[in-house]
Design a protein around this motif. Structure first.
Motif, mmCIF file in Angstrom:
data_model
loop_
_atom_site.group_PDB
_atom_site.id
_atom_site.type_symbol
_atom_site.label_atom_id
_atom_site.label_comp_id
_atom_site.label_asym_id
_atom_site.label_seq_id
_atom_site.Cartn_x
_atom_site.Cartn_y
_atom_site.Cartn_z
ATOM 1 N N LYS A 51 0.839 -1.210 0.000
ATOM 2 C CA LYS A 51 0.000 0.000 0.000
ATOM 3 C C LYS A 51 0.873 1.259 0.000
ATOM 4 O O LYS A 51 0.625 2.205 -0.739
ATOM 5 C CB LYS A 51 -0.929 -0.017 1.226
ATOM 6 C CG LYS A 51 -2.045 1.009 1.115
ATOM 7 C CD LYS A 51 -3.157 0.844 2.132
ATOM 8 C CE LYS A 51 -4.167 1.969 1.963
ATOM 9 N NZ LYS A 51 -4.972 1.896 0.741
ATOM 10 N N LYS A 52 1.922 1.228 0.837
ATOM 11 C CA LYS A 52 2.800 2.391 0.983
ATOM 12 C C LYS A 52 3.543 2.705 -0.329
ATOM 13 O O LYS A 52 3.590 3.868 -0.746
ATOM 14 C CB LYS A 52 3.824 2.089 2.101
ATOM 15 C CG LYS A 52 4.513 3.294 2.690
ATOM 16 C CD LYS A 52 5.289 2.908 3.972
ATOM 17 C CE LYS A 52 6.490 3.815 4.173
ATOM 18 N NZ LYS A 52 7.744 3.345 3.542
ATOM 19 N N ASN A 57 4.217 6.196 -5.188
ATOM 20 C CA ASN A 57 4.353 6.271 -6.646
ATOM 21 C C ASN A 57 2.986 6.442 -7.298
ATOM 22 O O ASN A 57 2.691 5.854 -8.332
ATOM 23 C CB ASN A 57 5.042 5.001 -7.163
ATOM 24 C CG ASN A 57 6.453 4.872 -6.638
ATOM 25 O OD1 ASN A 57 7.364 5.509 -7.161
ATOM 26 N ND2 ASN A 57 6.646 4.090 -5.585
ATOM 27 N N LYS A 58 2.217 7.315 -6.653
ATOM 28 C CA LYS A 58 0.811 7.485 -7.045
ATOM 29 C C LYS A 58 0.656 7.950 -8.490
ATOM 30 O O LYS A 58 -0.271 7.538 -9.184
ATOM 31 C CB LYS A 58 0.157 8.490 -6.104
ATOM 32 C CG LYS A 58 -1.316 8.256 -5.898
ATOM 33 C CD LYS A 58 -1.851 9.103 -4.757
ATOM 34 C CE LYS A 58 -3.366 8.978 -4.664
ATOM 35 N NZ LYS A 58 -3.854 9.560 -3.401
ATOM 36 N N GLU A 59 1.562 8.809 -8.956
ATOM 37 C CA GLU A 59 1.414 9.306 -10.332
ATOM 38 C C GLU A 59 1.544 8.168 -11.345
ATOM 39 O O GLU A 59 0.806 8.105 -12.320
ATOM 40 C CB GLU A 59 2.452 10.404 -10.630
ATOM 41 C CG GLU A 59 2.116 11.758 -10.022
ATOM 42 C CD GLU A 59 0.695 12.231 -10.331
ATOM 43 O OE1 GLU A 59 0.428 12.565 -11.505
ATOM 44 O OE2 GLU A 59 -0.156 12.245 -9.411
ATOM 45 N N GLU A 60 2.509 7.274 -11.065
ATOM 46 C CA GLU A 60 2.693 6.130 -11.966
ATOM 47 C C GLU A 60 1.468 5.187 -11.919
ATOM 48 O O GLU A 60 1.021 4.688 -12.950
ATOM 49 C CB GLU A 60 3.955 5.358 -11.566
ATOM 50 C CG GLU A 60 5.116 5.614 -12.503
ATOM 51 C CD GLU A 60 6.442 5.663 -11.765
ATOM 52 O OE1 GLU A 60 6.498 6.196 -10.616
ATOM 53 O OE2 GLU A 60 7.434 5.158 -12.333
ATOM 54 N N ALA A 61 0.967 4.969 -10.706
ATOM 55 C CA ALA A 61 -0.213 4.108 -10.558
ATOM 56 C C ALA A 61 -1.412 4.732 -11.279
ATOM 57 O O ALA A 61 -2.154 4.045 -11.995
ATOM 58 C CB ALA A 61 -0.530 3.895 -9.082
ATOM 59 N N ASP B 80 -6.285 4.775 -3.226
ATOM 60 C CA ASP B 80 -6.836 6.116 -2.996
ATOM 61 C C ASP B 80 -6.739 6.995 -4.240
ATOM 62 O O ASP B 80 -6.363 8.166 -4.160
ATOM 63 C CB ASP B 80 -6.115 6.800 -1.821
ATOM 64 C CG ASP B 80 -6.365 6.082 -0.505
ATOM 65 O OD1 ASP B 80 -7.417 5.449 -0.366
ATOM 66 O OD2 ASP B 80 -5.497 6.147 0.380
ATOM 67 N N ILE B 81 -7.056 6.418 -5.382
ATOM 68 C CA ILE B 81 -7.026 7.177 -6.635
ATOM 69 C C ILE B 81 -8.456 7.360 -7.143
ATOM 70 O O ILE B 81 -9.248 6.410 -7.133
ATOM 71 C CB ILE B 81 -6.150 6.449 -7.690
ATOM 72 C CG1 ILE B 81 -4.663 6.620 -7.321
ATOM 73 C CG2 ILE B 81 -6.415 6.967 -9.100
ATOM 74 C CD1 ILE B 81 -3.709 5.788 -8.135
ATOM 75 N N ASP B 82 -8.775 8.579 -7.541
ATOM 76 C CA ASP B 82 -10.069 8.872 -8.159
ATOM 77 C C ASP B 82 -9.941 8.517 -9.634
ATOM 78 O O ASP B 82 -9.135 9.102 -10.367
ATOM 79 C CB ASP B 82 -10.375 10.363 -7.966
ATOM 80 C CG ASP B 82 -11.729 10.757 -8.532
ATOM 81 O OD1 ASP B 82 -12.147 10.148 -9.543
ATOM 82 O OD2 ASP B 82 -12.357 11.669 -7.985
ATOM 83 N N ILE B 83 -10.721 7.540 -10.063
ATOM 84 C CA ILE B 83 -10.585 7.025 -11.424
ATOM 85 C C ILE B 83 -10.851 8.119 -12.467
ATOM 86 O O ILE B 83 -10.223 8.128 -13.535
ATOM 87 C CB ILE B 83 -11.493 5.780 -11.595
ATOM 88 C CG1 ILE B 83 -10.851 4.778 -12.540
ATOM 89 C CG2 ILE B 83 -12.879 6.142 -12.015
ATOM 90 C CD1 ILE B 83 -11.566 3.436 -12.561
#
Lengths: 121, 121, 121, 121
Positions: A51-52, A57-61, B80-83
């Protein structure tokens, strides 16, 4: 029709890309994105660390998730399917397939004793 | 937040399924649906016949497309990503990546001379 | 045991990698390679050009094929399966499943009238 | 040439199946098997239970592994690649890419501090 599906449709029509949108290519496009997402989380077994690292790397996800939707929309377009109708059908089906009383806090893997109204082991 | 993403989130919260939604499982869920879709079109090489067989089996195709969105929503939830934000980012990126003048009526496979603003061969 | 499976097993034992070889990670490893292979041939519809571009990029194709076998071996190791036994079983099964007289010059897609002894539409 | 690759080649030549063996179809064939394998282990997070359920369903796992090799051989055939050469190249590459002193008891995910001689974050 889904607003994004429509935008993506227009984007491709402006480029005359319909000729390339064989469903096989679109399915493989999704595959490629899944491979990229896998790279962020591979080999790690601890769910908290998984999860961490995704959050770090939220932008890549986000990029992978957006791209998967992109190919999914093109796939729906290539089959004359309204993606919203498809989603609504799945939600309705899953309500029947996974009644709360039989699936609460339980996974749905029938090989491990889970309940799935669609399949029996 | 995407209306369907929200519904799917609620569906899973009601069943306490968050504990099972490891991104690895969700990615593999999408894979399974791709495998099912492939079954409808496999081995056929004629684009017209591929289109025809999908239309003849539209319910099955729709089912796969809805299920892929289902897993994609869960994946987005688990990060936690808004699709919707992810999709909008992809559309914006692709506008820069594939300018009309360079990609009109041309595919974007750089191994075959296509233009892709993101990769060079 | 398959000679290569054995070599790959030893390679990983020397690095104590067994702890990372969750089947989910290994399946996703194969996916990533498929995504890479897809990149070489994507969007092209002409079978002759597809063949040509793969031959022009043979090292990359070879790399993907070798890597898929690598992950497949690790998957087999993680399940105590001898990959040679698995292959022999598949070959034997396919002989029954696809008798020459019913499948000669015909694909096996049951949605398009093909013969498959395992599935009926 | 790999003995099994040769047998599988002969099997397909006897049926004139070369015309159907577009690399896209073969890649998607592997995908379908991965989806089937996923079904045995899905949603389970405990590595010991994952191992156990695979062993309890060893025939199904073996079937998927054999089928993946089947499609991989056909893919290699369609590209005039000797699967043994591809595997040997991968093993040699991985020896350089993952030196024991840098990867002992450590995974190779660069997003999580692992060593991979091919990629940097």
């Amino acid at each position: 029709m889904n607003k994004y599906q429509e935008q993506i449709k227009k984007f491709c029509e402006e480029r005359n890309w319909g000729q390339f949108h064989n469903p096989k290519d679109l399915l493989l496009g999704i595959i490629e994105e899944i491979g990229e997402f896998r790279n962020i989380i591979k080999w790690e077994q601890d769910p908290e660390i998984i999860k961490k690292v995704v959050l770090e790397n939220k932008e890549e996800a986000k990029d992978c998730i957006g791209d998967i939707f992109w190919f999914l929309s093109l796939l729906a377009n290539s089959c004359d399917i309204d993606i919203n109708e498809a989603i609504e059908m799945t939600i309705k089906d899953n309500e029947k397939r996974f009644p709360i009383d039989k699936t609460n806090s339980k996974h749905t893997n029938i090989y491990l004793g889970g309940h799935d109204g669609k399949y029996k082991k």
